[in-house]
Design a protein around this motif. Structure first.
Motif, PDB file in Angstrom:
ATOM      1  N   GLY A   7       0.824  -1.196   0.000  1.00  0.00           N
ATOM      2  CA  GLY A   7       0.000   0.000   0.000  1.00  0.00           C
ATOM      3  C   GLY A   7       0.859   1.248   0.000  1.00  0.00           C
ATOM      4  O   GLY A   7       2.064   1.196   0.265  1.00  0.00           O
ATOM      5  N   ILE A   8       0.237   2.376  -0.320  1.00  0.00           N
ATOM      6  CA  ILE A   8       0.938   3.661  -0.244  1.00  0.00           C
ATOM      7  C   ILE A   8       0.519   4.368   1.031  1.00  0.00           C
ATOM      8  O   ILE A   8      -0.566   4.120   1.576  1.00  0.00           O
ATOM      9  N   ARG A   9       1.402   5.258   1.525  1.00  0.00           N
ATOM     10  CA  ARG A   9       1.130   5.969   2.771  1.00  0.00           C
ATOM     11  C   ARG A   9       1.368   7.454   2.569  1.00  0.00           C
ATOM     12  O   ARG A   9       2.358   7.855   1.950  1.00  0.00           O
ATOM     13  N   MET A  10       0.444   8.246   3.100  1.00  0.00           N
ATOM     14  CA  MET A  10       0.597   9.698   3.035  1.00  0.00           C
ATOM     15  C   MET A  10       0.105  10.300   4.343  1.00  0.00           C
ATOM     16  O   MET A  10      -0.558   9.627   5.148  1.00  0.00           O
ATOM     17  N   LEU A  76      -0.773  11.216 -10.262  1.00  0.00           N
ATOM     18  CA  LEU A  76      -1.364   9.935  -9.884  1.00  0.00           C
ATOM     19  C   LEU A  76      -1.432   9.809  -8.365  1.00  0.00           C
ATOM     20  O   LEU A  76      -0.567  10.335  -7.648  1.00  0.00           O
ATOM     21  N   LEU A  77      -2.453   9.113  -7.906  1.00  0.00           N
ATOM     22  CA  LEU A  77      -2.613   8.911  -6.468  1.00  0.00           C
ATOM     23  C   LEU A  77      -1.341   8.342  -5.852  1.00  0.00           C
ATOM     24  O   LEU A  77      -0.901   8.793  -4.783  1.00  0.00           O
ATOM     25  N   GLY A  78      -0.727   7.365  -6.509  1.00  0.00           N
ATOM     26  CA  GLY A  78       0.464   6.731  -5.961  1.00  0.00           C
ATOM     27  C   GLY A  78       1.631   7.678  -5.775  1.00  0.00           C
ATOM     28  O   GLY A  78       2.528   7.406  -4.960  1.00  0.00           O
ATOM     29  N   GLN A  79       1.643   8.789  -6.510  1.00  0.00           N
ATOM     30  CA  GLN A  79       2.736   9.753  -6.384  1.00  0.00           C
ATOM     31  C   GLN A  79       2.693  10.513  -5.063  1.00  0.00           C
ATOM     32  O   GLN A  79       3.658  11.205  -4.716  1.00  0.00           O
ATOM     33  N   ALA A  80       1.597  10.396  -4.316  1.00  0.00           N
ATOM     34  CA  ALA A  80       1.514  11.025  -2.997  1.00  0.00           C
ATOM     35  C   ALA A  80       2.180  10.177  -1.931  1.00  0.00           C
ATOM     36  O   ALA A  80       2.248  10.594  -0.768  1.00  0.00           O
ATOM     37  N   ASP A  81       2.692   9.008  -2.297  1.00  0.00           N
ATOM     38  CA  ASP A  81       3.342   8.139  -1.321  1.00  0.00           C
ATOM     39  C   ASP A  81       4.484   8.875  -0.627  1.00  0.00           C
ATOM     40  O   ASP A  81       5.369   9.443  -1.274  1.00  0.00           O
ATOM     41  N   PHE A 200       0.610  -0.548  -9.392  1.00  0.00           N
ATOM     42  CA  PHE A 200       1.355   0.697  -9.213  1.00  0.00           C
ATOM     43  C   PHE A 200       2.530   0.358  -8.308  1.00  0.00           C
ATOM     44  O   PHE A 200       2.334  -0.083  -7.173  1.00  0.00           O
ATOM     45  N   ALA A 201       3.742   0.562  -8.811  1.00  0.00           N
ATOM     46  CA  ALA A 201       4.944   0.235  -8.037  1.00  0.00           C
ATOM     47  C   ALA A 201       5.748   1.498  -7.778  1.00  0.00           C
ATOM     48  O   ALA A 201       5.887   2.356  -8.660  1.00  0.00           O
ATOM     49  N   VAL A 243       5.317   2.068 -13.037  1.00  0.00           N
ATOM     50  CA  VAL A 243       6.465   2.104 -12.129  1.00  0.00           C
ATOM     51  C   VAL A 243       6.833   3.567 -11.929  1.00  0.00           C
ATOM     52  O   VAL A 243       7.262   4.248 -12.861  1.00  0.00           O
ATOM     53  N   TRP A 244       6.635   4.038 -10.710  1.00  0.00           N
ATOM     54  CA  TRP A 244       6.925   5.441 -10.382  1.00  0.00           C
ATOM     55  C   TRP A 244       8.340   5.552  -9.833  1.00  0.00           C
ATOM     56  O   TRP A 244       8.739   4.824  -8.925  1.00  0.00           O
ATOM     57  N   LEU A 245       9.106   6.495 -10.383  1.00  0.00           N
ATOM     58  CA  LEU A 245      10.511   6.651 -10.020  1.00  0.00           C
ATOM     59  C   LEU A 245      10.741   7.641  -8.877  1.00  0.00           C
ATOM     60  O   LEU A 245      11.876   7.847  -8.442  1.00  0.00           O
ATOM     61  N   GLY A 246       9.676   8.242  -8.377  1.00  0.00           N
ATOM     62  CA  GLY A 246       9.827   9.347  -7.442  1.00  0.00           C
ATOM     63  C   GLY A 246      10.428   9.007  -6.096  1.00  0.00           C
ATOM     64  O   GLY A 246      10.878   9.902  -5.382  1.00  0.00           O
ATOM     65  N   ARG A 247      10.425   7.721  -5.702  1.00  0.00           N
ATOM     66  CA  ARG A 247      10.999   7.352  -4.406  1.00  0.00           C
ATOM     67  C   ARG A 247      12.374   6.705  -4.525  1.00  0.00           C
ATOM     68  O   ARG A 247      12.978   6.324  -3.529  1.00  0.00           O
ATOM     69  N   VAL A 248      12.881   6.560  -5.757  1.00  0.00           N
ATOM     70  CA  VAL A 248      14.158   5.870  -5.946  1.00  0.00           C
ATOM     71  C   VAL A 248      15.295   6.742  -5.418  1.00  0.00           C
ATOM     72  O   VAL A 248      15.506   7.863  -5.890  1.00  0.00           O
ATOM     73  N   ARG A 249      16.023   6.217  -4.448  1.00  0.00           N
ATOM     74  CA  ARG A 249      17.128   6.965  -3.857  1.00  0.00           C
ATOM     75  C   ARG A 249      18.218   7.239  -4.889  1.00  0.00           C
ATOM     76  O   ARG A 249      18.543   6.397  -5.729  1.00  0.00           O
TER      77      ARG A 249
END
Length: 494
Positions: A7-10, A76-81, A200-201, A243-249
């Protein structure tokens, strides 16, 4: 996918909200309105232009809490993670308006009110930037918010009043608590929401990203979604694997070296702007006109390259500078000149399962001169009809090296080889040599002919831009050749 969260968390109003069961292409706007009943956020254009849907995401940047406006209609909703989600309902208290809202009321900055929530959120983000913005900075912050009723004068005046000093509101008061909460929900592995056929990953490391790309080479890679969001809302395209890249360190790393600048693929346009402007002021002006603040906050350097747009704005400038692209597939990393990445319209030298990792941009040498021009129907928040950039080396008043690139003139961003050849040896004091180079545009391009501009218009503009660039390099003041110079002079006169 056992290593991932399901799941995603915000954060919303100081509490953690976790979402597990959602369609991968769900937009943040739809979720806010339909699932959370946050109906203050409006849908206008559904393509990230009007700003009625603007919300603010709070994230940690360099150890501090930063509030950034985004277009919820194409986010996208997942981008709020991992972020704090702030909507217009969160601002005021039961007995008082937020300072931004109060200023809009006092200056009569609203009529029908449909656009007002988005304007409030853009000004909320500006107020949290700190400092007193200039009138131009206020206009830049509002460029992505259209108002068809009120007119912008009272809105700008309200912004100048509300943002004159750092805002003291409930969000500033609980910054430490919010940062602690964001660090807690952002820790740990990435997220994988869905099944093998639709998901959504949000991978948290490059190894996770590389493995996902190999396992699902047909997945759509998303960074800011400023392009993919329109596939969903306008083209109604089925996008089942994201595949969302926004959390990739580390993909968001900026490395500013002595002779080159390295920009990770997920560095946003907003964050890239100061580093690029340090190379040349024209790059700073180009980035300032790169869509709206909402677009610059979300859109990324890598996304602008990898989407393969024939215009792209940034690729022609980077090509003129001689940029190199780095890509990764599995454990293999390769590099290639940026101009070689674009093969044909929407076709790139990128294998299935391979992703753009970073771009390396050479800086200018002491004898180098750079110019970049963006020609649009609207001055702000518009896609280029023609984009041109050039880098020339000048020694003893003669051009000894030249790199010239255009966007909007072909199916890909492309170098103008015949223009470059004609510029070699030309004298800065001899205008006829510039015109010979300008005439060579017709040998390099058979321009596009579409709703943005005709082929004949593009040919003439491209020719004129070559002459304009050389005239400025030869010493003509930019205030005499650019609308930007005229605007600055008008602002100073006020």
């Amino acid at each position: 996918m056992a290593a991932f969260r399901d799941g995603i968390r915000m954060a919303m109003r100081g509490e953690v909200v976790e979402v597990r069961d959602f369609a991968p292409a769900t937009t943040l706007l739809d979720w806010l309105r339909l699932a959370r009943r946050r109906t203050g956020t409006k849908e206008g254009c559904a393509e990230g232009d009007c700003g009625a849907c603007t919300v603010v995401l709070g994230r940690e940047r360099d150890g501090r809490l930063v509030y950034e406006p985004v277009n919820a209609c194409i986010t996208l909703l997942g981008q709020a993670d991992g972020a704090e989600v702030v909507t217009v309902e969160d601002l005021g208290a039961a007995d008082a308006l937020h300072p931004v809202q109060a200023a809009l009321v006092a200056h009569h900055g609203t009529q029908c009110g449909f656009c007002t929530p988005g304007i409030v959120m853009s000004l909320f983000a500006l107020a949290h930037d700190g400092g007193a913005p200039s009138r131009q900075q206020v206009c830049d912050a509002l460029a992505g918010n259209l108002c068809r009723c009120t007119g912008y004068r009272p809105i700008v005046e309200a912004a100048m009043e509300a943002c004159a000093a750092p805002v003291a509101d409930a969000f500033s008061a609980r910054e430490a608590e919010t940062l602690a909460l964001l660090r807690r929900i952002g820790a740990g592995p990435g997220a994988f929401c869905g099944g093998e056929r639709a998901f959504f990953a949000a991978p948290a490391s490059e190894d996770e990203l590389a493995a996902l790309c190999l396992a699902h080479p047909d997945a759509t890679l998303v960074s800011g979604a400023t392009d993919v969001g329109l596939w969903i809302t306008k083209a109604l395209a089925p996008v089942d694997k994201i595949v969302w890249l926004g959390r990739v360190r580390d993909l968001d790393r900026i490395e500013d070296g002595e002779g080159e600048l390295s920009l990770g693929a997920t560095v946003t346009h907003a964050r890239a702007t100061p580093a690029l402007a340090a190379i040349d002021p024209d790059l700073g002006e180009l980035m300032r006109r790169f869509g709206s603040r909402q677009v610059r906050t979300a859109g990324t350097v890598g996304g602008n390259i990898a989407n393969g747009s024939p215009i792209g704005d940034l690729p022609p400038a980077l090509i003129a500078l001689g940029a190199t692209l780095e890509l990764r597939k599995g454990d293999h990393i390769r590099t290639l000149p940026l101009e070689s990445f674009f093969l044909a319209y929407r076709k790139q030298d990128r294998e299935p399962g391979e992703y753009v990792r970073r771009v390396i941009v050479p800086k200018l040498g002491p004898n180098d001169r750079f110019r970049a021009f963006k020609v649009t129907k609207r001055f702000d928040e518009d896609i280029s009809a023609v984009m041109m950039a050039c880098r020339v080396t000048v020694e003893d008043d003669a051009v000894t090296a030249a790199r010239v690139a255009f966007g909007g003139m072909a199916g890909v961003p492309k170098r103008a080889a015949h223009v470059e050849e004609a510029l070699l040896g030309s004298s800065l004091g001899e205008g006829t040599s510039w015109r010979r180079a300008a005439d060579a545009v017709s040998r390099d391009f058979t321009p596009l002919d579409d709703h943005r501009a005709s082929a004949a218009y593009r040919s003439q503009v491209a020719r004129n831009l070559v002459i304009k660039a050389m005239a400025e390099i030869a010493g003509a003041p930019s205030s005499a050749t650019r609308i930007a110079g005229w605007r600055e002079a008008a602002d100073a006169a006020e």
